[in-house]
Scaffold this motif. Sequence first.
Motif, PDB file in Angstrom:
ATOM      1  N   ASP A   1     -18.054 -39.037  10.458  1.00 44.08           N
ATOM      2  CA  ASP A   1     -18.944 -40.125  10.869  1.00 44.08           C
ATOM      3  C   ASP A   1     -20.341 -39.526  11.049  1.00 44.08           C
ATOM      4  O   ASP A   1     -20.565 -38.382  10.664  1.00 44.08           O
ATOM      5  CB  ASP A   1     -18.422 -40.836  12.126  1.00 44.08           C
ATOM      6  CG  ASP A   1     -18.235 -39.903  13.317  1.00 44.08           C
ATOM      7  OD1 ASP A   1     -19.064 -38.975  13.499  1.00 44.08           O
ATOM      8  OD2 ASP A   1     -17.276 -40.094  14.065  1.00 44.08           O
ATOM      9  N   THR A   2     -21.269 -40.281  11.655  1.00 46.86           N
ATOM     10  CA  THR A   2     -22.649 -39.805  11.733  1.00 46.86           C
ATOM     11  C   THR A   2     -22.827 -38.582  12.621  1.00 46.86           C
ATOM     12  O   THR A   2     -23.868 -37.946  12.574  1.00 46.86           O
ATOM     13  CB  THR A   2     -23.583 -40.925  12.230  1.00 46.86           C
ATOM     14  OG1 THR A   2     -23.114 -41.370  13.509  1.00 46.86           O
ATOM     15  CG2 THR A   2     -23.623 -42.081  11.257  1.00 46.86           C
ATOM     16  N   ALA A   3     -21.829 -38.236  13.420  1.00 48.54           N
ATOM     17  CA  ALA A   3     -21.951 -37.090  14.325  1.00 48.54           C
ATOM     18  C   ALA A   3     -20.975 -35.958  14.023  1.00 48.54           C
ATOM     19  O   ALA A   3     -21.069 -34.897  14.631  1.00 48.54           O
ATOM     20  CB  ALA A   3     -21.759 -37.541  15.771  1.00 48.54           C
ATOM     21  N   HIS A   4     -20.028 -36.142  13.107  1.00 50.21           N
ATOM     22  CA  HIS A   4     -18.971 -35.156  12.858  1.00 50.21           C
ATOM     23  C   HIS A   4     -18.963 -34.708  11.400  1.00 50.21           C
ATOM     24  O   HIS A   4     -18.810 -35.538  10.503  1.00 50.21           O
ATOM     25  CB  HIS A   4     -17.604 -35.743  13.231  1.00 50.21           C
ATOM     26  CG  HIS A   4     -17.491 -36.058  14.689  1.00 50.21           C
ATOM     27  ND1 HIS A   4     -17.892 -37.254  15.215  1.00 50.21           N
ATOM     28  CD2 HIS A   4     -17.032 -35.312  15.728  1.00 50.21           C
ATOM     29  CE1 HIS A   4     -17.682 -37.240  16.527  1.00 50.21           C
ATOM     30  NE2 HIS A   4     -17.163 -36.076  16.857  1.00 50.21           N
ATOM     31  N   TYR A   5     -19.076 -33.373  11.226  1.00 50.43           N
ATOM     32  CA  TYR A   5     -19.121 -32.782   9.893  1.00 50.43           C
ATOM     33  C   TYR A   5     -18.242 -31.547   9.862  1.00 50.43           C
ATOM     34  O   TYR A   5     -18.056 -30.885  10.881  1.00 50.43           O
ATOM     35  CB  TYR A   5     -20.560 -32.372   9.530  1.00 50.43           C
ATOM     36  CG  TYR A   5     -21.490 -33.554   9.408  1.00 50.43           C
ATOM     37  CD1 TYR A   5     -21.738 -34.127   8.165  1.00 50.43           C
ATOM     38  CD2 TYR A   5     -22.106 -34.111  10.524  1.00 50.43           C
ATOM     39  CE1 TYR A   5     -22.588 -35.219   8.047  1.00 50.43           C
ATOM     40  CE2 TYR A   5     -22.945 -35.204  10.413  1.00 50.43           C
ATOM     41  CZ  TYR A   5     -23.178 -35.753   9.169  1.00 50.43           C
ATOM     42  OH  TYR A   5     -24.000 -36.837   9.055  1.00 50.43           O
ATOM     43  N   ILE A   6     -17.728 -31.230   8.675  1.00 48.81           N
ATOM     44  CA  ILE A   6     -16.915 -30.039   8.479  1.00 48.81           C
ATOM     45  C   ILE A   6     -17.494 -29.263   7.301  1.00 48.81           C
ATOM     46  O   ILE A   6     -17.732 -29.834   6.234  1.00 48.81           O
ATOM     47  CB  ILE A   6     -15.443 -30.391   8.189  1.00 48.81           C
ATOM     48  CG1 ILE A   6     -14.847 -31.195   9.344  1.00 48.81           C
ATOM     49  CG2 ILE A   6     -14.624 -29.118   7.922  1.00 48.81           C
ATOM     50  CD1 ILE A   6     -13.505 -31.838   9.029  1.00 48.81           C
ATOM     51  N   ALA A   7     -17.727 -27.966   7.521  1.00 47.35           N
ATOM     52  CA  ALA A   7     -18.178 -27.078   6.444  1.00 47.35           C
ATOM     53  C   ALA A   7     -17.126 -25.980   6.308  1.00 47.35           C
ATOM     54  O   ALA A   7     -16.893 -25.220   7.248  1.00 47.35           O
ATOM     55  CB  ALA A   7     -19.546 -26.481   6.770  1.00 47.35           C
ATOM     56  N   THR A   8     -16.465 -25.921   5.171  1.00 44.52           N
ATOM     57  CA  THR A   8     -15.414 -24.931   4.940  1.00 44.52           C
ATOM     58  C   THR A   8     -16.030 -23.719   4.242  1.00 44.52           C
ATOM     59  O   THR A   8     -16.779 -23.869   3.273  1.00 44.52           O
ATOM     60  CB  THR A   8     -14.279 -25.533   4.105  1.00 44.52           C
ATOM     61  OG1 THR A   8     -13.794 -26.705   4.774  1.00 44.52           O
ATOM     62  CG2 THR A   8     -13.143 -24.538   3.929  1.00 44.52           C
ATOM     63  N   HIS A   9     -15.705 -22.529   4.758  1.00 44.10           N
ATOM     64  CA  HIS A   9     -16.266 -21.289   4.234  1.00 44.10           C
ATOM     65  C   HIS A   9     -15.158 -20.306   3.857  1.00 44.10           C
ATOM     66  O   HIS A   9     -14.111 -20.273   4.498  1.00 44.10           O
ATOM     67  CB  HIS A   9     -17.151 -20.609   5.282  1.00 44.10           C
ATOM     68  CG  HIS A   9     -18.427 -21.324   5.523  1.00 44.10           C
ATOM     69  ND1 HIS A   9     -18.549 -22.349   6.418  1.00 44.10           N
ATOM     70  CD2 HIS A   9     -19.641 -21.159   4.957  1.00 44.10           C
ATOM     71  CE1 HIS A   9     -19.791 -22.781   6.415  1.00 44.10           C
ATOM     72  NE2 HIS A   9     -20.475 -22.089   5.531  1.00 44.10           N
ATOM     73  N   HIS A  10     -15.452 -19.494   2.853  1.00 48.39           N
ATOM     74  CA  HIS A  10     -14.593 -18.382   2.473  1.00 48.39           C
ATOM     75  C   HIS A  10     -15.336 -17.107   2.869  1.00 48.39           C
ATOM     76  O   HIS A  10     -16.483 -16.904   2.471  1.00 48.39           O
ATOM     77  CB  HIS A  10     -14.320 -18.396   0.961  1.00 48.39           C
ATOM     78  CG  HIS A  10     -13.442 -17.278   0.519  1.00 48.39           C
ATOM     79  ND1 HIS A  10     -12.085 -17.259   0.780  1.00 48.39           N
ATOM     80  CD2 HIS A  10     -13.721 -16.133  -0.145  1.00 48.39           C
ATOM     81  CE1 HIS A  10     -11.572 -16.150   0.287  1.00 48.39           C
ATOM     82  NE2 HIS A  10     -12.543 -15.454  -0.272  1.00 48.39           N
ATOM     83  N   LEU A  11     -14.697 -16.268   3.682  1.00 45.50           N
ATOM     84  CA  LEU A  11     -15.299 -15.021   4.142  1.00 45.50           C
ATOM     85  C   LEU A  11     -14.545 -13.838   3.557  1.00 45.50           C
ATOM     86  O   LEU A  11     -13.311 -13.856   3.492  1.00 45.50           O
ATOM     87  CB  LEU A  11     -15.252 -14.918   5.675  1.00 45.50           C
ATOM     88  CG  LEU A  11     -16.198 -15.793   6.475  1.00 45.50           C
ATOM     89  CD1 LEU A  11     -15.779 -17.251   6.458  1.00 45.50           C
ATOM     90  CD2 LEU A  11     -16.276 -15.310   7.918  1.00 45.50           C
ATOM     91  N   GLU A  12     -15.304 -12.829   3.147  1.00 47.72           N
ATOM     92  CA  GLU A  12     -14.728 -11.567   2.684  1.00 47.72           C
ATOM     93  C   GLU A  12     -15.488 -10.448   3.367  1.00 47.72           C
ATOM     94  O   GLU A  12     -16.714 -10.487   3.433  1.00 47.72           O
ATOM     95  CB  GLU A  12     -14.865 -11.424   1.166  1.00 47.72           C
ATOM     96  CG  GLU A  12     -14.048 -12.435   0.389  1.00 47.72           C
ATOM     97  CD  GLU A  12     -14.080 -12.198  -1.112  1.00 47.72           C
ATOM     98  OE1 GLU A  12     -14.456 -11.093  -1.543  1.00 47.72           O
ATOM     99  OE2 GLU A  12     -13.727 -13.129  -1.843  1.00 47.72           O
ATOM    100  N   GLY A  13     -14.733  -9.449   3.883  1.00 48.79           N
ATOM    101  CA  GLY A  13     -15.419  -8.356   4.558  1.00 48.79           C
ATOM    102  C   GLY A  13     -14.480  -7.302   5.092  1.00 48.79           C
ATOM    103  O   GLY A  13     -13.327  -7.211   4.694  1.00 48.79           O
ATOM    104  N   ASN A  14     -14.992  -6.508   6.042  1.00 52.54           N
ATOM    105  CA  ASN A  14     -14.236  -5.370   6.576  1.00 52.54           C
ATOM    106  C   ASN A  14     -13.529  -5.707   7.886  1.00 52.54           C
ATOM    107  O   ASN A  14     -13.252  -4.836   8.690  1.00 52.54           O
ATOM    108  CB  ASN A  14     -15.160  -4.158   6.760  1.00 52.54           C
ATOM    109  CG  ASN A  14     -16.240  -4.391   7.807  1.00 52.54           C
ATOM    110  OD1 ASN A  14     -16.456  -5.514   8.260  1.00 52.54           O
ATOM    111  ND2 ASN A  14     -16.939  -3.326   8.171  1.00 52.54           N
ATOM    112  N   PHE A  15     -13.185  -6.985   8.066  1.00 50.93           N
ATOM    113  CA  PHE A  15     -12.422  -7.404   9.236  1.00 50.93           C
ATOM    114  C   PHE A  15     -10.937  -7.378   8.879  1.00 50.93           C
ATOM    115  O   PHE A  15     -10.580  -7.303   7.702  1.00 50.93           O
ATOM    116  CB  PHE A  15     -12.859  -8.811   9.689  1.00 50.93           C
ATOM    117  CG  PHE A  15     -12.900  -9.827   8.579  1.00 50.93           C
ATOM    118  CD1 PHE A  15     -11.763 -10.519   8.192  1.00 50.93           C
ATOM    119  CD2 PHE A  15     -14.087 -10.078   7.911  1.00 50.93           C
ATOM    120  CE1 PHE A  15     -11.803 -11.442   7.162  1.00 50.93           C
ATOM    121  CE2 PHE A  15     -14.138 -11.004   6.878  1.00 50.93           C
ATOM    122  CZ  PHE A  15     -12.988 -11.684   6.502  1.00 50.93           C
ATOM    123  N   PRO A  16     -10.039  -7.419   9.869  1.00 51.38           N
ATOM    124  CA  PRO A  16      -8.599  -7.386   9.572  1.00 51.38           C
ATOM    125  C   PRO A  16      -8.202  -8.488   8.587  1.00 51.38           C
ATOM    126  O   PRO A  16      -8.549  -9.643   8.772  1.00 51.38           O
ATOM    127  CB  PRO A  16      -7.954  -7.615  10.945  1.00 51.38           C
ATOM    128  CG  PRO A  16      -8.971  -7.117  11.924  1.00 51.38           C
ATOM    129  CD  PRO A  16     -10.310  -7.448  11.313  1.00 51.38           C
TER     130      PRO A  16
END
Length: 119
Positions: A80-95
């Motif tokens: 709705d006008t106040a709720h948004y979702i941004a999906t991300h793919h992360l790659e790095g040196n974390f577990p």
Amino acid sequence: MHDNQPRTITPDDLPEVITCYLTAHRAHETATAVATFTEDATVIDDGNTYQGTAAIERWLDRSATKFTYSIHLTGTQQTDTAHYIATHHLEGNFPGGTIDRRYQFMLRDDLIEHLAIEP
């Protein structure tokens, strides 16, 4: 909170404050990222809750220095006008090395009031 189903939007359709936060977060520009939140904002990440801009600033500083990673926006949705979702793919040196995360934003007065980062 709301019972509308999220609908897919283009990244260009995200509100400017979310785009500004995501850009600043990727560039490790903590002051710019913090400025996108309300004073009483809440961030939930990895099971921890950060309340208020001082706590959010510490969280951003820690996440910027703890691991090295790349982040790629893979999807955007609006409920709705106040709720948004941004999906991300992360790659790095974390577990685990790679992970997909959903950044769920709730806005108030053109600022981020709540951000939940979840799988």
